[in-house]
Design a protein around this motif. Structure first.
Motif, PDB file in Angstrom:
ATOM      1  N   ARG B 253       4.503  -6.973   9.450  1.00 33.72           N
ATOM      2  CA  ARG B 253       4.518  -5.678   8.904  1.00 33.72           C
ATOM      3  C   ARG B 253       4.153  -5.517   7.523  1.00 33.72           C
ATOM      4  NH1 ARG B 253      10.656  -4.898  10.557  1.00 33.72           N
ATOM      5  NH2 ARG B 253      10.716  -6.687   9.412  1.00 33.72           N
ATOM      6  N   ILE B 254       3.899  -6.698   6.748  1.00 33.87           N
ATOM      7  CA  ILE B 254       3.509  -6.389   5.356  1.00 33.87           C
ATOM      8  C   ILE B 254       3.062  -5.251   5.128  1.00 33.87           C
ATOM      9  CG2 ILE B 254       1.488  -7.655   5.526  1.00 33.87           C
ATOM     10  CD1 ILE B 254       4.244  -8.131   2.669  1.00 33.87           C
ATOM     11  N   TYR B 255       3.577  -4.272   3.974  1.00 35.25           N
ATOM     12  CA  TYR B 255       3.126  -3.197   3.633  1.00 35.25           C
ATOM     13  C   TYR B 255       3.252  -2.785   2.030  1.00 35.25           C
ATOM     14  CZ  TYR B 255       2.063   1.871   3.095  1.00 35.25           C
ATOM     15  OH  TYR B 255       1.608   3.049   2.676  1.00 35.25           O
ATOM     16  N   ASP B 256       4.652  -2.604   1.888  1.00 32.62           N
ATOM     17  CA  ASP B 256       4.945  -2.285   0.560  1.00 32.62           C
ATOM     18  C   ASP B 256       4.576  -3.209  -0.486  1.00 32.62           C
ATOM     19  OD1 ASP B 256       6.804  -3.668   1.969  1.00 32.62           O
ATOM     20  OD2 ASP B 256       8.565  -2.138   1.710  1.00 32.62           O
ATOM     21  N   LEU B 257       4.768  -4.514  -0.248  1.00 34.16           N
ATOM     22  CA  LEU B 257       4.493  -5.464  -1.326  1.00 34.16           C
ATOM     23  C   LEU B 257       2.853  -5.440  -1.542  1.00 34.16           C
ATOM     24  CD1 LEU B 257       5.158  -7.993  -2.732  1.00 34.16           C
ATOM     25  CD2 LEU B 257       4.457  -9.427  -0.719  1.00 34.16           C
ATOM     26  N   VAL B 258       2.063  -5.148  -0.551  1.00 38.38           N
ATOM     27  CA  VAL B 258       0.556  -4.908  -0.722  1.00 38.38           C
ATOM     28  C   VAL B 258       0.222  -3.745  -1.559  1.00 38.38           C
ATOM     29  CG1 VAL B 258      -1.938  -4.646   0.111  1.00 38.38           C
ATOM     30  CG2 VAL B 258      -0.332  -6.236   1.056  1.00 38.38           C
ATOM     31  N   VAL B 259       0.961  -2.784  -1.273  1.00 39.92           N
ATOM     32  CA  VAL B 259       0.845  -1.379  -2.188  1.00 39.92           C
ATOM     33  C   VAL B 259       1.341  -1.464  -3.585  1.00 39.92           C
ATOM     34  CG1 VAL B 259       1.833   0.909  -2.232  1.00 39.92           C
ATOM     35  CG2 VAL B 259       0.881  -0.030  -0.055  1.00 39.92           C
ATOM     36  N   ALA B 260       2.497  -2.560  -3.854  1.00 39.50           N
ATOM     37  CA  ALA B 260       2.954  -2.446  -5.127  1.00 39.50           C
ATOM     38  C   ALA B 260       2.016  -3.393  -5.778  1.00 39.50           C
ATOM     39  CB  ALA B 260       4.422  -2.839  -5.024  1.00 39.50           C
ATOM     40  N   LEU B 261       1.587  -4.343  -5.218  1.00 38.08           N
ATOM     41  CA  LEU B 261       1.001  -5.526  -5.876  1.00 38.08           C
ATOM     42  C   LEU B 261      -0.641  -5.131  -6.311  1.00 38.08           C
ATOM     43  CD1 LEU B 261       1.668  -8.374  -7.205  1.00 38.08           C
ATOM     44  CD2 LEU B 261       1.168  -9.443  -4.804  1.00 38.08           C
ATOM     45  N   THR B 262      -1.261  -4.807  -5.257  1.00 36.14           N
ATOM     46  CA  THR B 262      -2.684  -4.625  -5.501  1.00 36.14           C
ATOM     47  C   THR B 262      -3.096  -3.167  -4.889  1.00 36.14           C
ATOM     48  OG1 THR B 262      -3.341  -5.627  -3.117  1.00 36.14           O
ATOM     49  CG2 THR B 262      -3.047  -7.036  -5.048  1.00 36.14           C
ATOM     50  N   ASP B 263      -2.363  -2.453  -4.168  1.00 32.49           N
ATOM     51  CA  ASP B 263      -2.910  -1.263  -3.378  1.00 32.49           C
ATOM     52  C   ASP B 263      -4.040  -1.472  -2.827  1.00 32.49           C
ATOM     53  OD1 ASP B 263      -2.447   1.086  -2.485  1.00 32.49           O
ATOM     54  OD2 ASP B 263      -3.399   2.227  -4.197  1.00 32.49           O
ATOM     55  N   GLY B 264      -4.291  -2.648  -2.017  1.00 31.05           N
ATOM     56  CA  GLY B 264      -5.344  -3.128  -1.486  1.00 31.05           C
ATOM     57  C   GLY B 264      -6.579  -3.651  -1.952  1.00 31.05           C
ATOM     58  N   GLY B 265      -6.488  -3.728  -3.367  1.00 29.84           N
ATOM     59  CA  GLY B 265      -7.684  -4.060  -4.028  1.00 29.84           C
ATOM     60  C   GLY B 265      -7.679  -5.365  -4.369  1.00 29.84           C
ATOM     61  N   PRO B 266      -8.789  -5.852  -5.085  1.00 27.48           N
ATOM     62  CA  PRO B 266      -9.843  -5.265  -5.558  1.00 27.48           C
ATOM     63  C   PRO B 266     -10.625  -4.576  -4.362  1.00 27.48           C
ATOM     64  CG  PRO B 266     -10.301  -7.495  -5.751  1.00 27.48           C
ATOM     65  CD  PRO B 266      -8.966  -7.574  -5.350  1.00 27.48           C
ATOM     66  N   GLY B 267     -11.078  -3.406  -4.569  1.00 24.78           N
ATOM     67  CA  GLY B 267     -11.879  -2.855  -3.547  1.00 24.78           C
ATOM     68  C   GLY B 267     -11.065  -2.637  -2.298  1.00 24.78           C
TER      69      GLY B 267
END
Lengths: 358, 317
Positions: B253-267
């Protein structure tokens, strides 16, 4: 040379002394039972012998070697636990051989030992099963087998039969006795069950409060308890106690209006003492119709408890209850006024102030 | 007198449970069914609920076909370009990313958590204090964890900059700016947050082992580490399964960690399925629903065997 020797053993948990300056010598091939109520320190003593607890003071010698600081596996002991403590994911064979394998023993030697142990304990057909598929009695045999393959001098048993039901317990009890007769190893056995203690032991050590109260053969413990605690703890149904005094130069035991002649009592000098307790086991009393001066106590029958061959009759004596064991067909009517004949040679007298046998 | 109708036994408890059961039925089961059903349509916006619109919009597996042809979802030149010059040994995209993350989270946080629990089990002083310290990250929101680790791992002013300022100018720790390493950076933060809980669960499992097993192993002369690995660990299977399910479902379910840490980036190199679903939700609903369904099926395939194994045998007695 003693097989196991405990010298001035003291164990403290913080400020609490759990075992107090304890001494115990066990001869080669002897079956010793440590018996006592829960919290008396009997299991703690066994854990000290096994090396699972560190002593505060004192020494432990096994087979003439000081093992006070040796690891459990280096002491030449095998141990059996109440909860069996088998390794659940290993087969019976795995349970018995794992320790030997770790010790680096050759495969065929391990196999030989496992075969021998499984033959002695008749668990051959179970060797490839896991503990989960075994009954309680079978599990305990496997646990004994795991101790057996170590081929050690001393076996330690920590209430091994307490988790079994009554029938299985008496079966395994006999088997343990056979096992001891066959192997002739030293065995130290902890239990709170006096029947196990009386049936199995060469000598029983009765413990209370971290102290051995009495260490003797079962017969002696039963007939000549050294103090009031041992007298009350051993025996079921329990010993009757009557408070009174000795008069007439220690020749008579007096309580209420009753006087009992003490001639024939086996013990020390009785003297005149104001506070004495007379202990009489239910089977050392008999019911008679007529009073025998100096040898009987008047009593009124209350109820009886049939116990198969015998019946335990409860009577009222001077406002207190006493029990007498009589053959079932000789039990008296409730409400009957009878007399209890005392076998003074088998009685025990205790000084009430220090609770010691006179 | 007639035998009372079993339907009316404990009537009040049944009435009290009714709202919850309705919510479960409508929101969980209903919502899931709607998602799966409309993933086969070409709908673009919510709300569409009628069977007629489902029939009109039905496009079969086209959404799934498009989904797996989208580089952002899954781009595995290793699978399709074998033998060609543009062959690459790596898989990129949201789905491979979350697989990487789940494997790392499960393997590392479970083994680290077990080791911590074993260390904690050595009758240490101030155990309560250490347990709190290790559990503390779990009390944080993923957003907070993400931001804190974003600072720590930022090449400009984080760990890399500090170490370089101390003189080690060749020190390199730019994982979150590297498209091949960014998922590992996210995994570091996620494991930091989740290991405490694993440790607490495992510690409870260790404490549940019969004391006599330890004594028997010591009398048998089995070294402590072997006792842990070969005797105690297999006995902890129920705890291990529970922990695995918790860690695994949390990681998928990982979502918020990615959004806060990299927001899907680089690219888009650290995109994950949940983020993919969310960003496609308003513009490309059908795609979003099919991505959700893929995740649902993946989870079901992963967890149902475990659940059946754990709870199935109990119902048999």
């Amino acid at each position: 040379m003693h097989s196991v020797s405990v010298k001035n053993l003291t164990l403290k948990f913080g400020a609490a002394e759990v075992l107090k300056n304890l001494n115990l010598d066990v001869s080669e091939g002897e079956f010793i039972v440590l018996l006592g109520p829960s919290g008396c320190g009997k299991s703690t003593l066994l854990n000290c012998l096994a090396g699972l607890l560190e002593l505060s003071e004192g020494q432990i010698w096994i087979k003439g070697k000081n093992v006070t600081w040796a690891e459990p596996s280096e002491r030449g002991i095998g141990m059996v636990f109440q909860s069996y403590a088998l390794y659940p994911q290993m087969t019976v064979r795995g349970n018995m051989s794992f320790g030997l394998k770790i010790a680096g023993m050759a495969k065929d030697e391990i196999e030989k030992r496992v075969q021998r142990a499984s033959e002695i304990l008749q668990i051959g057909p179970l060797l490839d099963r896991k503990p989960g598929a075994l009954s309680g009695g079978q599990r305990q045999r496997v646990a004994i087998g795991r101790a057996l393959v170590r081929e050690v001098d001393v076996f330690l048993f920590d209430e091994p039969l307490s988790n079994l039901d009554a029938k299985l317990r008496s079966e395994l009890r006999v088997e343990l006795k056979r096992l001891h007769n066959r192997l002739k190893n030293t065995m130290i056995y902890v239990t709170h069950d006096q029947i196990e203690a009386l049936t199995l032991a060469d000598r029983i050590a009765i413990m209370r409060g971290g102290i051995i109260q009495q260490l003797d053969e079962p017969h002696t413990i039963y007939n000549r308890p050294t103090n009031l605690f041992v007298a009350g703890f051993i025996g079921s149904p329990a010993m009757n106690f009557i408070k009174g005094a000795t008069v007439n130069g220690g020749k008579t035991f007096q309580f209420g209006d009753v006087a009992l002649d003490l001639a024939g009592y086996e013990g020390g000098a009785i003297l005149d003492r104001s506070k004495v307790i007379l202990g009489l086991r239910p089977e050392h009393l008999s019911i008679v119709e007529q009073a025998i001066p100096g040898q009987s106590i008047p009593a009124v029958v209350e109820i009886d408890e049939p116990m198969g061959a015998d019946s335990l009759v409860w009577l009222e004596v001077e406002g207190k209850q006493m029990s007498v064991r009589v053959p079932f067909e000789h039990r008296p009517q409730a409400g009957a006024k009878v007399h209890l004949k005392v076998d003074i040679a088998k009685a025990s007298l205790f000084d009430e102030t220090n609770e010691q046998r006179i | 007198m007639d035998r009372p109708n079993p339907l009316f036994r404990n009537l009040w408890s049944k009435i009290a449970a009714l709202p919850m059961m309705l919510i479960v039925l409508v929101v969980f089961v209903g919502g899931t069914a709607w998602t799966v059903l409309f993933s086969f349509t070409n709908i673009k916006i919510v709300p569409i609920f009628t069977p007629r619109e489902w029939v009109n919009g039905f496009i079969g597996l086209a959404n799934y076909q498009r989904l797996f042809n989208t580089d952002r979802w899954m781009n595995c030149p290793g699978l399709t370009h074998i033998g060609r010059s543009d062959w690459e040994p790596t898989c990129m995209g949201a789905l491979p990313n979350v697989v990487t993350y789940v494997i790392l989270a499960v393997v590392l946080s479970m083994s680290l958590g077990f080791v911590l629990a074993v260390l904690m089990d050595q009758k240490i002083r101030a155990e309560g204090l250490f347990r709190t310290i290790y559990l503390y990250p779990f009390a944080l929101s993923f957003i907070v964890t993400g931001h804190v680790w974003a600072w720590i791992m930022s090449p400009e002013y984080g760990l890399q900059a500090s170490v370089r300022a101390m003189g080690w100018t060749s020190f390199d720790f730019g994982w979150i700016a590297d498209r091949h390493m960014v998922m590992y950076a996210i995994a570091v933060a996620g494991i930091w947050q989740g290991t405490g809980l694993v440790m607490a669960l495992m510690l409870a499992g260790l404490r549940g082992i019969d004391e006599d097993i330890w004594k028997a192993a010591r009398v048998d002369g089995i070294p402590a580490w072997r006792t842990y690995l070969q005797i105690v660990l297999p006995m902890m299977k129920p705890v291990l399964v529970t922990t695995f399910v918790i860690v695994c479902s949390g990681a998928v379910r990982i979502y918020d960690l990615v959004v806060a840490l990299t927001d899907g980036g680089p690219g888009i190199s650290s995109d994950v399925p949940t983020r993919y679903v969310y960003t496609n939700f308003s513009a490309n609903l059908g795609q979003s629903l099919s991505a959700s369904t893929v995740m649902l099926v993946t989870m079901a395939v992963l967890l149902i065997p475990w659940i059946r194994m754990e709870f199935g045998k109990k119902s048999q007695g």
